[in-house]
Design a protein around this motif. Sequence first.
Motif, PDB file in Angstrom:
ATOM      1  N   LYS A  61      47.550  43.810  15.571  1.00 14.98           N
ATOM      2  CA  LYS A  61      46.780  44.545  14.566  1.00 14.98           C
ATOM      3  C   LYS A  61      47.687  45.453  13.736  1.00 14.98           C
ATOM      4  N   THR A  62      48.694  46.042  14.370  1.00 15.26           N
ATOM      5  CA  THR A  62      49.651  46.866  13.641  1.00 15.26           C
ATOM      6  C   THR A  62      50.418  46.017  12.630  1.00 15.26           C
ATOM      7  N   ASP A  75      42.060  46.675  10.797  1.00 15.17           N
ATOM      8  CA  ASP A  75      42.862  46.577  12.018  1.00 15.17           C
ATOM      9  C   ASP A  75      43.505  47.908  12.367  1.00 15.17           C
ATOM     10  N   LEU A  76      43.978  48.630  11.363  1.00 18.53           N
ATOM     11  CA  LEU A  76      44.581  49.934  11.623  1.00 18.53           C
ATOM     12  C   LEU A  76      43.552  50.908  12.195  1.00 18.53           C
ATOM     13  N   GLN A  85      40.790  53.062  18.250  1.00 19.89           N
ATOM     14  CA  GLN A  85      39.792  52.834  19.293  1.00 19.89           C
ATOM     15  C   GLN A  85      40.401  52.121  20.499  1.00 19.89           C
ATOM     16  N   LEU A  86      41.283  51.171  20.241  1.00 21.16           N
ATOM     17  CA  LEU A  86      41.928  50.437  21.331  1.00 21.16           C
ATOM     18  C   LEU A  86      42.816  51.367  22.171  1.00 21.16           C
TER      19      LEU A  86
END
Length: 46
Positions: free
Chosen positions: A26-27, A34-35, A40-41
């Motif tokens: 995602k990064t 995604d950022l 949250q992840l």
Amino acid sequence: MPNLFNPDLNTFKVPNVDLEDLIKNKTASGRYKDLADIEQLKKKKE
């Protein structure tokens, strides 16, 4: 991916990546969605 795993769900397998690789992916994508997901992840990781 080194941390790819395939849980056996009786009749079929579902490929998954671990949380660290998901955050890396995602990064790397750089998309705003995604950022935002990364925050949250990271909270779930704690």
